[in-house]
Design an enzyme around this catalytic site. Sequence first.
Site, PDB file in Angstrom:
ATOM      1  N   GLY A 240      23.442 -50.861   2.152  1.00 37.55           N
ATOM      2  CA  GLY A 240      23.281 -50.367   3.515  1.00 37.55           C
ATOM      3  C   GLY A 240      22.065 -49.467   3.581  1.00 37.55           C
TER       4      GLY A 240
ATOM      5  N   CYS B 173      23.735 -43.147  -2.708  1.00 35.99           N
ATOM      6  CA  CYS B 173      22.839 -43.306  -1.565  1.00 35.99           C
ATOM      7  C   CYS B 173      21.434 -43.522  -2.106  1.00 35.99           C
ATOM      8  CB  CYS B 173      22.893 -42.037  -0.711  1.00 35.99           C
ATOM      9  SG  CYS B 173      21.775 -42.086   0.703  1.00 35.99           S
ATOM     10  N   LEU B 174      20.726 -44.471  -1.545  1.00 32.63           N
ATOM     11  CA  LEU B 174      19.363 -44.752  -2.019  1.00 32.63           C
ATOM     12  C   LEU B 174      18.453 -43.540  -1.885  1.00 32.63           C
ATOM     13  CD1 LEU B 174      18.755 -48.354  -0.603  1.00 32.63           C
ATOM     14  CD2 LEU B 174      19.403 -47.702  -2.927  1.00 32.63           C
TER      15      LEU B 174
ATOM     16  N   HIS C 155      28.939 -44.458   6.428  1.00 29.34           N
ATOM     17  CA  HIS C 155      27.870 -43.806   5.658  1.00 29.34           C
ATOM     18  C   HIS C 155      26.532 -43.914   6.408  1.00 29.34           C
ATOM     19  CE1 HIS C 155      25.762 -43.103   1.595  1.00 29.34           C
ATOM     20  NE2 HIS C 155      24.772 -43.518   2.387  1.00 29.34           N
ATOM     21  N   GLU C 156      26.235 -45.116   6.923  1.00 35.37           N
ATOM     22  CA  GLU C 156      24.950 -45.314   7.604  1.00 35.37           C
ATOM     23  C   GLU C 156      24.902 -44.572   8.949  1.00 35.37           C
ATOM     24  OE1 GLU C 156      22.882 -46.286   5.590  1.00 35.37           O
ATOM     25  OE2 GLU C 156      24.235 -47.286   4.184  1.00 35.37           O
TER      26      GLU C 156
ATOM     27  N   HIS D  71      23.907 -41.133   8.433  1.00 36.41           N
ATOM     28  CA  HIS D  71      22.443 -40.967   8.303  1.00 36.41           C
ATOM     29  C   HIS D  71      21.785 -40.791   9.677  1.00 36.41           C
ATOM     30  CE1 HIS D  71      21.386 -41.433   4.098  1.00 36.41           C
ATOM     31  NE2 HIS D  71      22.121 -42.519   3.975  1.00 36.41           N
TER      32      HIS D  71
HETATM   33 NI    NI Z   1      22.689 -43.410   2.210  1.00 37.41          NI
END
Ligand code: NI
Length: 174
Positions: free
Chosen positions: A68, A110-111, A152-153, A156
Amino acid sequence: MKEFSSSGVEDAAFSAPFDHQQPGRLRLRIHPDPALRTKAAPVERFDGNLQAIIKEMMNLMRLHEGIGLAAPQVGIALRIIVAEIGSRPIALANPEILDSSGQQEMVEGCLSLPGVEVNVVRKKRVAIDGIISRGKRIRLSVSGLAARVVQHEIDHLNGVLICDYQRASRTEAE
Ligand code: NI
């Protein structure tokens, strides 16, 4: 979002700033980049630029082996998320959670926070509403990992990161 089991990937290849004429140059933002704390604005134009951003976000997410990605993670303060769970890609603008139920706890990565893993309690099932790239509104009901990724997204889009949950429950952290 990044799956707990995935290995870390360097983002050194993405050093160019974003240029709306060249969405192929999006760069993954890493905490504490202020772009990650910006509250994203609703998408108002469902045009080729939006489609180009979505395409590039999808490419970046796959390149970094994420499941994601949200637009603030590439420095774009717009409410756009992409996800791919079990080879089912989805991209949504202006996603909203309409309804939710249950609770589940899972370790997330998380990236934008390499090496960080946080146990996060989220809703087990969510019903969401959003707009797909050409301006059509859809509703989806998702559960399990897909529900987690969506939450989660959307976090953000509001400048919320998984490390914020860590602060809320220190005992689990160290
Ligand atoms: Ni993330």
